[in-house]
Design an enzyme around this catalytic site. Structure first.
Site, PDB file in Angstrom:
ATOM      1  N   ARG A 106       0.932  -1.142  -0.025  1.00  0.00           N
ATOM      2  CA  ARG A 106      -0.145  -0.220   0.041  1.00  0.00           C
ATOM      3  C   ARG A 106       1.008   1.146   0.050  1.00  0.00           C
ATOM      4  O   ARG A 106       0.437   2.194  -0.677  1.00  0.00           O
ATOM      5  CB  ARG A 106      -1.086   0.007   1.181  1.00  0.00           C
ATOM      6  CG  ARG A 106      -1.957   1.178   1.363  1.00  0.00           C
ATOM      7  CD  ARG A 106      -2.845   1.210   2.742  1.00  0.00           C
ATOM      8  NE  ARG A 106      -3.578  -0.042   2.263  1.00  0.00           N
ATOM      9  CZ  ARG A 106      -4.934  -0.116   1.727  1.00  0.00           C
ATOM     10  NH1 ARG A 106      -5.311   1.346   1.158  1.00  0.00           N
ATOM     11  NH2 ARG A 106      -5.715  -0.870   1.650  1.00  0.00           N
ATOM     12  N   TYR A 215       0.359 -13.381  -0.558  1.00  0.00           N
ATOM     13  CA  TYR A 215       0.637 -13.032  -2.122  1.00  0.00           C
ATOM     14  C   TYR A 215       2.097 -12.048  -1.822  1.00  0.00           C
ATOM     15  O   TYR A 215       2.229 -11.599  -0.824  1.00  0.00           O
ATOM     16  CB  TYR A 215      -0.379 -12.161  -2.684  1.00  0.00           C
ATOM     17  CG  TYR A 215      -0.983 -11.256  -2.027  1.00  0.00           C
ATOM     18  CD1 TYR A 215      -0.397  -9.694  -2.243  1.00  0.00           C
ATOM     19  CD2 TYR A 215      -2.207 -11.199  -1.418  1.00  0.00           C
ATOM     20  CE1 TYR A 215      -1.155  -8.709  -1.650  1.00  0.00           C
ATOM     21  CE2 TYR A 215      -2.816 -10.142  -0.884  1.00  0.00           C
ATOM     22  CZ  TYR A 215      -2.272  -8.698  -0.854  1.00  0.00           C
ATOM     23  OH  TYR A 215      -2.711  -7.750  -0.378  1.00  0.00           O
ATOM     24  N   ASP A 297     -13.908   4.940   0.010  1.00  0.00           N
ATOM     25  CA  ASP A 297     -14.470   4.107   1.417  1.00  0.00           C
ATOM     26  C   ASP A 297     -15.413   5.274   1.643  1.00  0.00           C
ATOM     27  O   ASP A 297     -16.298   4.835   2.664  1.00  0.00           O
ATOM     28  CB  ASP A 297     -13.396   4.059   2.164  1.00  0.00           C
ATOM     29  CG  ASP A 297     -12.679   2.480   1.772  1.00  0.00           C
ATOM     30  OD1 ASP A 297     -13.070   1.898   0.962  1.00  0.00           O
ATOM     31  OD2 ASP A 297     -11.816   2.257   2.852  1.00  0.00           O
TER      32      ASP A 297
END
Length: 392
Positions: A106, A215, A297
């Site tokens: 991120r 991942y 969001d």
């Protein structure tokens, strides 16, 4: 005069919106609560629909430098360890959807978006300033910060996340709902793991009332692990980066298989957050009113079971950049155009994310049926063409 865009929130959605609007010729000011930019350590998956947007913004080379591009997605039963289904990624995603499937830290994505804004100076970044209130006056909107700064613009974009102040003022529809799911997350260098635990694919382990996803990130040098279990949380719901007790997670893993137990035990430190969301959107009125619009969001928080939270914010930003320059329309109608183009797709992703969580965590006969379907129709079930092909 160029359109004056005010953006509340300097996360991934806010930065992408600033970049899209600046490149559309707008005069952009972005307000961020934090005194300096930064993103906590967590990985995210970005499907071809999202990668294609980033490529279109001229970020293809920078993305290739910091992301990982897994060649396959594998689903396994968390109890037996058995492989249930596989979705090829890599060249298949490029062939079908025009862009690869990527996984990224991120913070790396945040920096990738921030760099051109700082380099080009096209966006004025106001750090340590947070929105206290706004007034939509019909022709202009005025923002007042907690520091007493007043700024006038043609439009205000609330990209201020799950606990959005802009949403609170615009909709006054209460707090997000608590899902009852807890997410434990960790990132660690692959070289710190035994060879058999290292991975360069996406693996989802599905178990009763839990699942784990792993991942690669940072070009494959690091591994991101997220374990989601059912449980209560007594801390600050507004925060999403709390210390976690590894013993609690290991207890929650119960009778999961040995390979998964080894992976969980190999992680030295976990961070914890409680997952919250809202009901799927019901109409464009929840995303834009007058000269104010919501993004990411702030508009449509969702559970992470379709890996599209950041993706929908990035898609929002691209559409905002397209809609905000429709000069034939008054500004309020431009924002309605944006909301009309976005709300149904985002609502579908929200609903699908909730449904996926139920399937991932299923028990009894439903769990048995899930596994049987995945074994027979794995690739067809795991692919999401309506999503990865992008909005129409």
């Amino acid at each position: 005069m160029s359109t004056r865009v005010l953006i509340a929130g300097g996360g991934i959605g806010g930065l992408t919106a600033a970049l899209a609007c600046a490149r559309a010729g707008c005069d952009v000011r972005l307000f961020e609560r934090a005194a300096e930019f930064g993103e906590v350590g967590a990985g995210i998956q970005i499907g071809p629909n999202v990668v294609r947007v980033l490529h279109g913004m001229g970020l293809e080379r920078d993305l290739a430098r910091v992301a990982a591009f897994p060649h396959r997605l594998q689903v396994r039963n968390a109890v037996s360890g058995r492989e249930l289904g596989v979705l090829p990624l890599g060249e298949r995603a490029v062939r079908l959807y025009g862009a690869p499937y990527a996984t990224i830290h991120r913070a790396d994505l945040h920096a990738l978006l921030l760099h051109p804004l700082q380099r080009d100076g096209a966006v004025r970044l106001a750090l340590g300033n947070w929105l206290a209130s706004y007034e939509d006056r019909g022709r202009v909107v005025t923002l007042e910060t907690t520091e007493g700064l007043e700024v006038e613009g043609d439009v205000l974009i609330g990209a201020d996340g799950l606990w959005s102040r802009v949403r609170e003022l615009m909709l006054n529809d209460g707090a997000p709902r608590v899902s009852g799911h807890l997410a434990y997350r960790a990132m660690l260098p692959q070289h710190s793991l035994p060879q058999h635990l290292r991975s360069h694919q996406v693996t989802a382990w599905l178990g009763p009332r839990l699942h784990v996803v792993q991942y690669p990130v940072r070009g494959g040098d690091w591994l991101n692990v997220v374990a989601i279990v059912h449980g209560d949380f007594n801390g600050d719901l507004h925060g999403w980066d709390h210390g976690a007790n590894a013993a609690d997670l290991q207890h929650a893993m119960g009778s999961t298989c040995q390979p998964l137990q080894e992976l969980i035990a190999a992680v030295p430190d976990w961070r914890l957050w409680a997952l919250c969301d809202r009901h799927p959107m019901q109409g464009a009125w929840q995303q834009a009113r007058g000269l104010v619009a919501l993004l990411g969001d702030a508009a449509h928080p969702m559970r992470p079971y379709l890996a599209q939270g950041a993706g929908m914010a990035i898609e929002d930003a691209e559409q905002l950049g397209r809609s905000i320059v429709l000069e034939r329309l008054p500004m309020g109608e431009r924002l309605q155009h944006y909301a009309n183009r976005r709300w149904q797709r985002c609502a579908r992703v929200q609903a699908r994310s909730i449904r996926n969580g139920e399937i991932f965590h299923s028990e009894g006969i439903v769990r048995w049926g899930r596994d049987a379907v995945l074994r027979v129709f794995g690739e067809r079930v795991l692919d999401v063409p309506w999503l990865y092909a992008g909005p129409r």
